[in-house]
Scaffold this motif. Structure first.
Motif, PDB file in Angstrom:
ATOM      1  N   GLY A 142       0.814  -1.214   0.000  1.00 39.26           N
ATOM      2  CA  GLY A 142       0.000   0.000   0.000  1.00 39.26           C
ATOM      3  C   GLY A 142       0.843   1.257   0.000  1.00 39.26           C
ATOM      4  O   GLY A 142       2.069   1.220  -0.107  1.00 39.26           O
ATOM      5  N   GLN A 143       0.180   2.395   0.145  1.00 40.94           N
ATOM      6  CA  GLN A 143       0.863   3.684   0.145  1.00 40.94           C
ATOM      7  C   GLN A 143       1.610   3.880   1.465  1.00 40.94           C
ATOM      8  O   GLN A 143       1.092   3.608   2.548  1.00 40.94           O
ATOM      9  CB  GLN A 143      -0.147   4.812  -0.051  1.00 40.94           C
ATOM     10  N   LEU A 144       2.829   4.361   1.362  1.00 42.83           N
ATOM     11  CA  LEU A 144       3.661   4.622   2.524  1.00 42.83           C
ATOM     12  C   LEU A 144       4.170   6.056   2.485  1.00 42.83           C
ATOM     13  O   LEU A 144       4.560   6.553   1.429  1.00 42.83           O
ATOM     14  CB  LEU A 144       4.862   3.676   2.576  1.00 42.83           C
ATOM     15  N   GLU A 145       4.154   6.725   3.630  1.00 41.95           N
ATOM     16  CA  GLU A 145       4.833   8.016   3.776  1.00 41.95           C
ATOM     17  C   GLU A 145       5.623   8.005   5.075  1.00 41.95           C
ATOM     18  O   GLU A 145       5.229   7.371   6.057  1.00 41.95           O
ATOM     19  CB  GLU A 145       3.832   9.176   3.752  1.00 41.95           C
ATOM     20  N   PHE A 146       6.754   8.694   5.063  1.00 37.23           N
ATOM     21  CA  PHE A 146       7.651   8.706   6.211  1.00 37.23           C
ATOM     22  C   PHE A 146       7.833  10.139   6.682  1.00 37.23           C
ATOM     23  O   PHE A 146       8.158  11.032   5.884  1.00 37.23           O
ATOM     24  CB  PHE A 146       8.994   8.080   5.842  1.00 37.23           C
ATOM     25  N   ILE A 147       7.601  10.357   7.983  1.00 37.35           N
ATOM     26  CA  ILE A 147       7.643  11.694   8.566  1.00 37.35           C
ATOM     27  C   ILE A 147       8.723  11.704   9.638  1.00 37.35           C
ATOM     28  O   ILE A 147       8.561  11.128  10.720  1.00 37.35           O
ATOM     29  CB  ILE A 147       6.275  12.075   9.171  1.00 37.35           C
ATOM     30  N   PHE A 148       9.851  12.349   9.343  1.00 44.40           N
ATOM     31  CA  PHE A 148      10.940  12.492  10.300  1.00 44.40           C
ATOM     32  C   PHE A 148      10.726  13.777  11.098  1.00 44.40           C
ATOM     33  O   PHE A 148      10.484  14.845  10.509  1.00 44.40           O
ATOM     34  CB  PHE A 148      12.287  12.529   9.587  1.00 44.40           C
ATOM     35  N   CYS A 149      10.804  13.675  12.427  1.00 46.89           N
ATOM     36  CA  CYS A 149      10.512  14.818  13.296  1.00 46.89           C
ATOM     37  C   CYS A 149      11.722  15.121  14.167  1.00 46.89           C
ATOM     38  O   CYS A 149      12.227  14.243  14.873  1.00 46.89           O
ATOM     39  CB  CYS A 149       9.305  14.521  14.180  1.00 46.89           C
ATOM     40  N   VAL A 150      12.187  16.372  14.129  1.00 46.91           N
ATOM     41  CA  VAL A 150      13.316  16.813  14.951  1.00 46.91           C
ATOM     42  C   VAL A 150      12.902  18.041  15.748  1.00 46.91           C
ATOM     43  O   VAL A 150      11.905  18.703  15.436  1.00 46.91           O
ATOM     44  CB  VAL A 150      14.556  17.130  14.089  1.00 46.91           C
ATOM     45  N   GLU A 151      13.688  18.350  16.776  1.00 47.60           N
ATOM     46  CA  GLU A 151      13.377  19.509  17.612  1.00 47.60           C
ATOM     47  C   GLU A 151      13.659  20.819  16.883  1.00 47.60           C
ATOM     48  O   GLU A 151      12.865  21.760  16.945  1.00 47.60           O
ATOM     49  CB  GLU A 151      14.188  19.429  18.903  1.00 47.60           C
ATOM     50  N   SER A 152      14.803  20.893  16.203  1.00 48.58           N
ATOM     51  CA  SER A 152      15.187  22.123  15.526  1.00 48.58           C
ATOM     52  C   SER A 152      16.131  21.788  14.384  1.00 48.58           C
ATOM     53  O   SER A 152      16.594  20.649  14.240  1.00 48.58           O
ATOM     54  CB  SER A 152      15.858  23.102  16.503  1.00 48.58           C
ATOM     55  N   THR A 153      16.440  22.789  13.585  1.00 49.13           N
ATOM     56  CA  THR A 153      17.385  22.588  12.488  1.00 49.13           C
ATOM     57  C   THR A 153      18.816  22.415  12.998  1.00 49.13           C
ATOM     58  O   THR A 153      19.695  22.021  12.227  1.00 49.13           O
ATOM     59  CB  THR A 153      17.336  23.788  11.533  1.00 49.13           C
ATOM     60  N   GLU A 154      19.065  22.731  14.275  1.00 48.43           N
ATOM     61  CA  GLU A 154      20.388  22.538  14.867  1.00 48.43           C
ATOM     62  C   GLU A 154      20.656  21.091  15.251  1.00 48.43           C
ATOM     63  O   GLU A 154      21.784  20.737  15.596  1.00 48.43           O
ATOM     64  CB  GLU A 154      20.537  23.425  16.103  1.00 48.43           C
ATOM     65  N   ASP A 155      19.630  20.264  15.210  1.00 47.07           N
ATOM     66  CA  ASP A 155      19.798  18.851  15.565  1.00 47.07           C
ATOM     67  C   ASP A 155      20.722  18.180  14.550  1.00 47.07           C
ATOM     68  O   ASP A 155      20.552  18.367  13.340  1.00 47.07           O
ATOM     69  CB  ASP A 155      18.435  18.145  15.583  1.00 47.07           C
ATOM     70  N   PRO A 156      21.726  17.404  14.989  1.00 50.70           N
ATOM     71  CA  PRO A 156      22.621  16.726  14.036  1.00 50.70           C
ATOM     72  C   PRO A 156      21.902  15.802  13.067  1.00 50.70           C
ATOM     73  O   PRO A 156      22.441  15.491  12.001  1.00 50.70           O
ATOM     74  CB  PRO A 156      23.566  15.935  14.956  1.00 50.70           C
TER      75      PRO A 156
END
Length: 409
Positions: A142-156
């Motif tokens: 089926g359809q898959l989507e992946f959502i990566f979540c970080v605190e800020s753009t400073e996160d490595p």
């Protein structure tokens, strides 16, 4: 003369008391050292016997759980091996016991329900990028989507995820910057931000840690469990830690043993517990805040897995765990004592947080179980060491007396 009557048979308690008395007489004599004599009332009391018995029983229960866990998965692996030989699909036999249905769904152009995979991230380690690729490249009809979540753009992790999006542009990948959390743990805050942007075309939401390596068919196994049983509120899995030889230290071994003992709670496909590193919900239930689960997470939530366990038990909802949902986690770096202590304190701190009264009851119950179990085992080991020390002291005293006698002779 009339022969005396035969002696009455001993009861179990009488036999145990006689054995204990004989042991006390043998080990603790009148010529024993003063330190051992002072400890005699404690080491040879019924209280010491009760502590040893309690610790032994609890340890045997854990061993029985691990045995059941191993037996179930051994049978499952044998079944998959037989399936791979009959269907000539040894490479994909582990994905699902019914590979033909999965392959038919893939050929039909994606007839399986859509899934949004939410990955809360913080920092990177040696296996992060490999694990992300294994998660994004999961085989699913089926359809898959992946959502990566970080605190800020400073996160490595932010630039690494950007690179992943460029490398795997054919897959649907989103990157969400959640911002700093003020009312819950940062992980819960990140995953709630990912849930809020999940596609409405997805029937299920899968929340996984970024440090586990999924099997190619893990998503299909979870969806099959949720589709087959409407009473299932959440489907989960568990992590199996292992370390290479160059990373093996005593704290590393202790972490691996902690995880292995916890596996005794996942002996069948409908356990009473779940693991917060990987679990799947129905998107519509989660976004409707069924049973107040999102509110419990958002308002001071620290451990989303224990909150979910408490809600499932309170509302009599089932938890599913496919037999194949055991995921390898390679400890590529040696675990230091500081890191191990941080890990243990976090596991214990979880039991001091709660979001509603039943959650408090469950947390206190787990605290009491943990204290009684570990306390009995620790005291039992201490008593056994004390008995061993007393035996060594007696042997040393006898050897010293023999040596003195020889010297004077």
């Amino acid at each position: 003369p009339t022969p005396p009557p035969p002696p009455l048979p001993l009861t179990f308690m009488e036999a145990a008391l006689r054995v204990r008395g004989a042991w006390s007489t043998y080990v603790l004599r009148t010529d024993e050292p003063s330190e051992v004599a002072a400890a005699r009332p404690l080491m040879c009391s019924m209280y010491a016997d009760a502590i040893l018995l309690q610790g032994s029983v609890l340890t045997l229960i854990l061993m029985a759980g691990l045995f059941a866990f191993t037996l179930n998965r051994t049978r499952y692996v044998r079944r998959l091996k037989a399936l791979s030989k009959s269907d000539n699909s040894s490479l994909q036999s582990f994905l699902s016991p019914n590979m033909r249905a999965l392959e038919d769904a893939q050929r039909a152009g994606g007839t399986l329900p859509g899934v949004s995979v939410v990955l809360p991230c913080k920092g990177v380690h040696a296996q992060s990028y490999t694990n992300w690729k294994s998660q994004v490249m999961s085989e699913y009809g089926g359809q898959l989507e992946f959502i990566f979540c970080v605190e800020s753009t400073e996160d490595p992790a932010h630039p690494k995820i950007k690179r992943l999006i460029q490398e795997l542009g054919a897959h649907k990948i989103k990157l969400v910057v959640a911002g700093l959390s003020f009312h819950s743990s940062q992980k819960i805050h990140n995953q709630l931000a990912g849930i809020s942007v999940a596609s409405r075309l997805s029937a299920y939401l899968l929340i996984v840690d970024d440090d586990i390596q999924l099997h190619p068919g893990s998503v299909a196994c979870w969806v099959a469990e949720m589709e087959a049983d409407p009473s299932v509120f959440v489907a989960s899995g568990y992590s199996f830690d292992y370390a290479p030889r160059d990373a093996m230290t005593l704290p590393t071994s202790l972490v691996m043993m902690w995880r292995m003992v916890a596996m005794s709670a996942f002996t069948h496909t409908r356990p009473y517990n779940l693991w917060g590193g990987a679990f799947m919900f129905r998107r519509e239930e989660l976004q409707r805040n069924v049973h107040g689960i999102v509110d419990a997470w958002r308002d001071g939530g620290y451990s989303e897995d224990l909150i979910t366990i408490a809600l499932c038990r309170k509302h009599r909802k089932a938890i599913a765990m496919p037999l194949a949902a055991i995921f390898p986690n390679r400890l590529s770096e040696p675990v230091s004592w500081e890191r191990y202590w941080n890990y243990v304190t976090r596991q214990v701190f979880v039991l001091s947080t709660w979001a509603f009264p039943y959650h408090c009851y469950l947390a206190v119950q787990m605290q009491v179980t943990l204290i009684v179990h570990n306390g009995c085992i620790a005291l039992g080991v201490a008593l056994l060491l004390a008995l061993a020390a007393s035996g060594c002291a007696l042997l040393a005293a006898a050897a010293l007396a023999a040596a003195t006698e020889l010297a004077t002779a």
